[in-house]
Write a protein that holds these residues in place. Structure first.
Motif, PDB file in Angstrom:
ATOM      1  N   MET A  88       0.828  -1.209   0.000  1.00 47.73           N
ATOM      2  CA  MET A  88       0.000   0.000   0.000  1.00 47.73           C
ATOM      3  C   MET A  88       0.861   1.257   0.000  1.00 47.73           C
ATOM      4  O   MET A  88       0.545   2.251  -0.678  1.00 47.73           O
ATOM      5  CB  MET A  88      -0.920   0.002   1.218  1.00 47.73           C
ATOM      6  CG  MET A  88      -1.969  -1.089   1.210  1.00 47.73           C
ATOM      7  SD  MET A  88      -2.937  -1.082   2.743  1.00 47.73           S
ATOM      8  CE  MET A  88      -3.791  -2.641   2.607  1.00 47.73           C
ATOM      9  N   SER A  89       1.950   1.231   0.745  1.00 45.91           N
ATOM     10  CA  SER A  89       2.851   2.389   0.800  1.00 45.91           C
ATOM     11  C   SER A  89       3.452   2.677  -0.571  1.00 45.91           C
ATOM     12  O   SER A  89       3.570   3.830  -0.983  1.00 45.91           O
ATOM     13  CB  SER A  89       3.962   2.141   1.823  1.00 45.91           C
ATOM     14  OG  SER A  89       3.446   2.101   3.141  1.00 45.91           O
ATOM     15  N   GLN A  90       3.829   1.630  -1.278  1.00 49.98           N
ATOM     16  CA  GLN A  90       4.353   1.809  -2.630  1.00 49.98           C
ATOM     17  C   GLN A  90       3.296   2.422  -3.533  1.00 49.98           C
ATOM     18  O   GLN A  90       3.592   3.324  -4.334  1.00 49.98           O
ATOM     19  CB  GLN A  90       4.826   0.470  -3.184  1.00 49.98           C
ATOM     20  CG  GLN A  90       6.059  -0.076  -2.485  1.00 49.98           C
ATOM     21  CD  GLN A  90       6.328  -1.541  -2.800  1.00 49.98           C
ATOM     22  OE1 GLN A  90       5.457  -2.251  -3.319  1.00 49.98           O
ATOM     23  NE2 GLN A  90       7.524  -2.005  -2.492  1.00 49.98           N
ATOM     24  N   MET A  91       2.059   1.968  -3.409  1.00 51.50           N
ATOM     25  CA  MET A  91       0.962   2.496  -4.219  1.00 51.50           C
ATOM     26  C   MET A  91       0.687   3.954  -3.893  1.00 51.50           C
ATOM     27  O   MET A  91       0.285   4.733  -4.759  1.00 51.50           O
ATOM     28  CB  MET A  91      -0.294   1.653  -3.999  1.00 51.50           C
ATOM     29  CG  MET A  91      -0.174   0.224  -4.499  1.00 51.50           C
ATOM     30  SD  MET A  91      -1.601  -0.801  -4.039  1.00 51.50           S
ATOM     31  CE  MET A  91      -2.916   0.026  -4.936  1.00 51.50           C
ATOM     32  N   GLN A  92       0.923   4.345  -2.630  1.00 47.99           N
ATOM     33  CA  GLN A  92       0.686   5.717  -2.200  1.00 47.99           C
ATOM     34  C   GLN A  92       1.916   6.608  -2.363  1.00 47.99           C
ATOM     35  O   GLN A  92       1.927   7.740  -1.900  1.00 47.99           O
ATOM     36  CB  GLN A  92       0.227   5.725  -0.737  1.00 47.99           C
ATOM     37  CG  GLN A  92      -1.123   5.066  -0.538  1.00 47.99           C
ATOM     38  CD  GLN A  92      -1.531   4.968   0.922  1.00 47.99           C
ATOM     39  OE1 GLN A  92      -0.844   5.425   1.832  1.00 47.99           O
ATOM     40  NE2 GLN A  92      -2.678   4.345   1.166  1.00 47.99           N
TER      41      GLN A  92
END
Length: 204
Positions: A87-91
């Motif tokens: 999720m952090s990569q996506m954000q």
């Protein structure tokens, strides 16, 4: 293998079905944690509501992930560390921040590091945070409201981390590239292997 059923839209309790349908719409699949939560309509609803409230804080997406992933690491939740790394990569959370959160090392940005340290204090002190830690957090540019925001995120992760520990939730395929193992678990495994080797030598 999960010791709690990983529910589907067809098998879940009626009151849980809308939450699974929403997850399917939002993510394109139903995360296994959500499917495990669905065993309890109260839990799946509570987690979704709490997560929604956490997103309404004035913490940035990167700051929210710092709170969540710091708790994931301290609670040794392999499922949530992998999921939130993805999720952090996506954000678009900076890669060096993600790496520091996964490894438990210092974040280069001083303000983000102050959030990291304060979140650690909230978790490890079980809320009995030293005044010096509170003062340092506020001095870094955070507010009294942010103290409560960190507690909110910590509570959110208590629900998910503890559920994963009990359920042994299987990791979804989209999160597997970011699979994570707690360093302490790795250390303990190495220590156990060494002890076993020494014991075997003694038996020989």
């Amino acid at each position: 293998m999960s010791i709690l059923p990983v529910q589907t839209i067809e098998t879940a309790p009626q009151a849980s079905k809308p939450h699974l349908e929403a997850a399917q719409k939002d993510y394109g699949f139903i995360p296994n944690l959500t499917a495990v939560f669905a065993n309890s309509p109260a839990m799946v609803e509570a987690y979704g509501a709490l997560a929604g409230q956490f997103e309404k804080t004035d913490l940035t997406p990167t700051e929210r992930q710092i709170v969540l992933m710091t708790n994931n690491r301290l609670n040794e939740c392999t499922y949530c560390m992998a999921a939130h790394s993805t999720m952090s990569q996506m954000q678009k959370v900076p890669a060096d921040v993600i790496a520091a959160l996964r490894d438990g090392t210092k974040i280069a940005d001083p303000k983000l590091q102050a959030l990291h340290v304060f979140t650690e204090s909230v978790n490890t002190a079980r809320g009995h945070v030293a005044q010096a830690d509170i003062d340092a957090f506020l001095a870094a540019g955070y507010t009294e409201a942010n103290i409560l925001d960190v507690i909110l995120g910590t509570g959110l992760k208590t629900l998910s981390n503890y559920t994963n520990h009990i359920a042994d939730t299987p990791l979804d395929a989209p999160f597997q590239p970011n699979a994570w193992e707690a360093p302490i678990a790795i250390e303990n495994t190495a220590t156990s292997a060494k002890a076993l080797g020494e014991a075997s030598a003694n038996w020989a």
